[in-house]
Design a protein around this motif. Structure first.
Motif, PDB file in Angstrom:
ATOM      1  N   MET A   1       0.853  -1.273  -0.039  1.00 28.03           N
ATOM      2  CA  MET A   1      -0.028   0.217   0.161  1.00 28.03           C
ATOM      3  C   MET A   1       0.900   1.214   0.215  1.00 28.03           C
ATOM      4  N   ILE A   2       1.934   1.206   0.762  1.00 28.46           N
ATOM      5  CA  ILE A   2       3.088   2.255   0.841  1.00 28.46           C
ATOM      6  C   ILE A   2       3.522   2.546  -0.602  1.00 28.46           C
TER       7      ILE A   2
ATOM      8  N   MET B   1      -7.296  -0.782  -3.973  1.00 29.36           N
ATOM      9  CA  MET B   1      -6.307   0.405  -4.491  1.00 29.36           C
ATOM     10  C   MET B   1      -6.882   1.241  -5.644  1.00 29.36           C
ATOM     11  N   ASN B   2      -7.179   0.396  -6.686  1.00 29.81           N
ATOM     12  CA  ASN B   2      -7.678   1.058  -7.946  1.00 29.81           C
ATOM     13  C   ASN B   2      -8.780   2.069  -7.516  1.00 29.81           C
ATOM     14  N   VAL B   3      -9.801   1.592  -6.833  1.00 29.71           N
ATOM     15  CA  VAL B   3     -10.956   2.380  -6.603  1.00 29.71           C
ATOM     16  C   VAL B   3     -10.322   3.591  -5.735  1.00 29.71           C
TER      17      VAL B   3
ATOM     18  N   ILE C   1      -3.763   0.672 -11.559  1.00 29.85           N
ATOM     19  CA  ILE C   1      -2.815  -0.200 -11.307  1.00 29.85           C
ATOM     20  C   ILE C   1      -2.813  -1.501 -12.024  1.00 29.85           C
ATOM     21  N   ILE C   2      -1.911  -1.777 -13.015  1.00 31.28           N
ATOM     22  CA  ILE C   2      -1.984  -2.758 -13.588  1.00 31.28           C
ATOM     23  C   ILE C   2      -1.177  -3.818 -13.368  1.00 31.28           C
ATOM     24  N   SER C   3      -1.757  -5.253 -13.054  1.00 32.69           N
ATOM     25  CA  SER C   3      -1.222  -6.422 -12.442  1.00 32.69           C
ATOM     26  C   SER C   3      -1.239  -7.369 -13.322  1.00 32.69           C
ATOM     27  N   PRO C   4      -0.449  -7.550 -14.417  1.00 31.68           N
ATOM     28  CA  PRO C   4      -0.540  -8.700 -15.506  1.00 31.68           C
ATOM     29  C   PRO C   4      -0.545 -10.083 -15.007  1.00 31.68           C
TER      30      PRO C   4
END
Length: 221
Positions: free
Chosen positions: A102-103, A143-145, A157-160
């Motif tokens: 998160m940080i 986190m995207n929200v 945030i893209i997490s492929p």
């Protein structure tokens, strides 16, 4: 002009693959690494060399001052032993660094806003879900929200590899022709990888399942 993207890049196998994936997708990559006082800071030396070789913009940010707030993890507290053996929840729980992602994601999102881009790449994968709460899909979704609320522009945030195994990440890298000698995974951060800590065991297992030999030198396997 190429679209810009921030890539959180630790120097490890997963983020190394994500970095190259973003490059292959045509992004102008801005790599971002953090020194938060991790015992395996050797990964950062690897990250610096890779970005120099690729000619990729790279910021290595010293946030070691927060280490005093993130104790209780074997990765940040020298009095806690690094776990050896299988990469499983009961064994690896001591490596959880309180609120780390998160940080780091918050700072990466801020960097993206300052660059005028809306993309942050992040290397969480399915093998981490049981161990690290801040690698789970619901965390990334949340986190995207929050990112969309916290900024005028919606930074995504893209997490492929969020739903992919370590083996699948390795397969993607092999398909891209990547050289995994340019990565560091071992939590001990010594001259050679130990081959015994949970992080090494997970990595070696992925190579074994692919019928490949890990090119990184090990003390013992």
């Amino acid at each position: 002009m190429k679209p810009k993207a921030v890539v959180i890049y630790s120097g490890g196998m997963d983020s190394f693959t994500v970095l190259h994936l973003a490059l292959q997708q045509g992004y102008d990559v801005y790599a971002l690494s953090f020194n938060y006082g991790q015992r395996h800071s050797k990964e950062l030396d690897v990250a610096v060399r890779v970005c120099e070789d690729l000619g990729v913009s790279h910021k290595l940010v010293d946030i070691t001052a927060i280490n005093q707030l993130l104790q209780g993890s074997s990765l940040t507290s020298s009095d806690i032993d690094i776990p050896m053996g299988e990469y499983e929840e009961d064994n690896m729980k001591s490596t959880v660094v309180p609120n780390r992602n998160m940080i780091l994601l918050s700072m990466a999102i801020g960097y993206a806003v300052s660059l005028g881009t809306t993309q942050v790449f992040y290397g969480a994968h399915a093998g981490d879900h049981d161990i690290y709460p801040d690698c789970r899909p619901e965390f990334v979704d949340a986190m995207n929200v929050v990112s969309a609320i916290a900024n005028y522009d919606d930074v995504q945030i893209i997490s492929p590899f969020l739903h992919a195994t370590k083996q699948a990440i390795l397969q993607a890298g092999v398909d891209m022709g990547l050289d995994y000698r340019q990565t560091w995974t071992c939590y001990l951060g010594q001259e050679k990888a130990c081959g015994q800590c949970g992080s090494c065991v997970e990595r070696l297992d992925a190579f074994a399942k692919m019928g490949l030999t890990d090119p990184v030198p090990y003390v013992q396997i």
